[in-house]
Scaffold this active site. Structure first.
Site, PDB file in Angstrom:
ATOM      1  N   GLN A 200      32.697  58.019 129.603  1.00 21.53           N
ATOM      2  CA  GLN A 200      33.521  59.194 129.906  1.00 21.53           C
ATOM      3  C   GLN A 200      33.269  59.578 131.372  1.00 21.53           C
ATOM      4  OE1 GLN A 200      35.453  60.544 126.897  1.00 21.53           O
ATOM      5  NE2 GLN A 200      34.878  58.385 126.663  1.00 21.53           N
ATOM      6  N   ALA A 241      38.141  68.870 122.893  1.00 23.04           N
ATOM      7  CA  ALA A 241      37.833  67.459 123.087  1.00 23.04           C
ATOM      8  C   ALA A 241      38.317  66.955 124.443  1.00 23.04           C
ATOM      9  CB  ALA A 241      38.449  66.640 121.957  1.00 23.04           C
ATOM     10  N   HIS A 242      38.022  65.675 124.709  1.00 25.85           N
ATOM     11  CA  HIS A 242      38.322  65.106 126.015  1.00 25.85           C
ATOM     12  C   HIS A 242      39.817  65.060 126.318  1.00 25.85           C
ATOM     13  CE1 HIS A 242      38.163  60.806 124.016  1.00 25.85           C
ATOM     14  NE2 HIS A 242      39.092  61.590 123.497  1.00 25.85           N
ATOM     15  N   ASN A 243      40.130  65.344 127.591  1.00 24.78           N
ATOM     16  CA  ASN A 243      41.490  65.302 128.130  1.00 24.78           C
ATOM     17  C   ASN A 243      42.441  66.323 127.530  1.00 24.78           C
ATOM     18  OD1 ASN A 243      40.464  62.194 128.470  1.00 24.78           O
ATOM     19  ND2 ASN A 243      41.801  62.824 130.162  1.00 24.78           N
ATOM     20  N   SER A 261      43.290  64.835 124.050  1.00 24.07           N
ATOM     21  CA  SER A 261      44.564  64.647 124.755  1.00 24.07           C
ATOM     22  C   SER A 261      45.685  65.563 124.278  1.00 24.07           C
ATOM     23  CB  SER A 261      45.028  63.190 124.668  1.00 24.07           C
ATOM     24  OG  SER A 261      44.082  62.334 125.292  1.00 24.07           O
TER      25      SER A 261
END
Length: 348
Positions: A200, A241-243, A261
């Site tokens: 990441q 969460a990521h993005n 995302s």
């Protein structure tokens, strides 16, 4: 600190009725406040306490018509709740101004840059390349990783952890125990049934005037940035969460989880314990009811959903009402079947 009714009225653009020179040094609820305290009345359900309160000063709406004499000094404003919130904010600012300097022990790398009137509490850790703006407050046991940037007037409460390369804007408040920039949940399935970690390498960007509650977690992006836009408010125990991108002035209540995302628009309201799957688009102004499980994008601005899986709020309420009527509907259906059986028997 002591403030007179006249001083308070000046701060919140109000008008006094009663002794403008009376002073207060603390705050209290209108039903419990005593002498030397300030209270406010915004909810009509509490009006009865206005006439019995021991508070020295009470902030009320300018439209309020008094039914009885009031012993306290009254300050009338356009919106008592907003005025009281503004007053508490000013009070916090005055208290925060007294926090300056660097407590020992604290670690500050030689390449870190610290602005003016900064407070750094004991056992804080500032890694290489950290940049703090002016009037930043870093409370004890805060960890700032390599190249973290914190904007002017931001406050990090005890135990906040911000990993490397993350950026926090101006006038941001992050409460105790929150972790910013931990790795996103990225693992590639392998043929042998194991999982290979996907590095990441992105970061988290938090824009100005954001507030994040205690023990929230915001993961760094796989690539690019996880973004919390200007004015967003996040409650305690939230997972981003990521993005993910959270839009301007969006509010998210406690224990909600946003999967990777997903893009959330501006002015969205997400209730507690709601869960959103990944790669969704949530339109501006959407309303997501508490405990909803959102599996599809919300494409209409201002759309409201509820349930698991979540669907249109009004339709969901109708379905719930019908579900409650099922036992009675079943009874009537059996009666009709019996009547039909008797009619058929008579014809035979």
């Amino acid at each position: 600190m002591q403030f007179s009714a006249a001083q308070i009225a000046l701060l919140i653009n109000g008008k006094t009725e009663g002794d403008a020179n009376v002073t207060v040094g603390s705050f209290g609820k209108i039903e419990e406040a005593g002498a030397g305290q300030l209270a406010f009345l915004a909810n009509p359900k509490y009006e009865e306490y206005l006439y019995t309160t021991g508070a020295s000063i009470v902030i009320v709406n300018e439209s309020l018509e008094l039914k009885q004499p009031v012993a306290a000094t009254v300050i009338r404003v356009a919106d008592a709740y907003t005025a009281f919130a503004s007053l508490l904010t000013k009070y916090q600012e005055i208290e925060a101004q007294q926090l300056t300097g660097i407590q020992e022990p604290a670690y500050i790398a030689s390449t870190a840059k610290v602005g003016e009137k900064v407070f750094i509490g004991a056992f804080a850790y500032l890694a290489e390349g950290v940049i703090l703006g002016n009037n930043v407050k870093i409370h004890p046991q805060v960890y700032l990783g390599k190249n973290v940037r914190i904007g002017d007037n931001s406050v990090l409460h005890p135990g906040v952890k911000i990993y490397h390369d993350c950026v926090v804007g101006k006038n941001v408040t992050i409460h105790a125990g929150t972790v910013i920039g931990g790795d996103g949940f990225g693992f590639a399935p392998q043929a042998d049934g194991t999982f290979k970690k996907v590095p990441q390498i992105g970061n988290v960007e938090i824009e100005d005037f954001v507030e994040i509650g205690s023990n929230a977690t915001i993961d760094r992006a796989t690539m690019g940035s996880t973004i919390i836009r200007r004015g967003a408010k996040l409650d305690n125990l939230i997972q981003i969460a990521h993005n993910v991108e959270v839009g301007h002035h969006t509010v998210i209540a406690a224990q909600a989880g946003i999967s990777g995302s997903t893009k959330i628009g501006s002015g969205v309201m997400i209730g507690g314990q709601a869960g959103l799957v990944g790669h969704l688009q949530i339109a501006d102004g959407a309303r997501i009811n508490a405990q909803s499980g959102v599996t599809k994008s919300i494409k209409s601005a201002g759309g409201a959903v509820t349930g698991t899986p979540a669907y249109d709020y009004t339709s969901a309420l109708r379905s719930q009402a019908i579900a409650r009527s099922l036992p009675e509907m079943e009874r009537r259906l059996k009666e009709l079947e019996e009547q039909m059986r008797q009619l058929l028997a008579e014809k035979v």
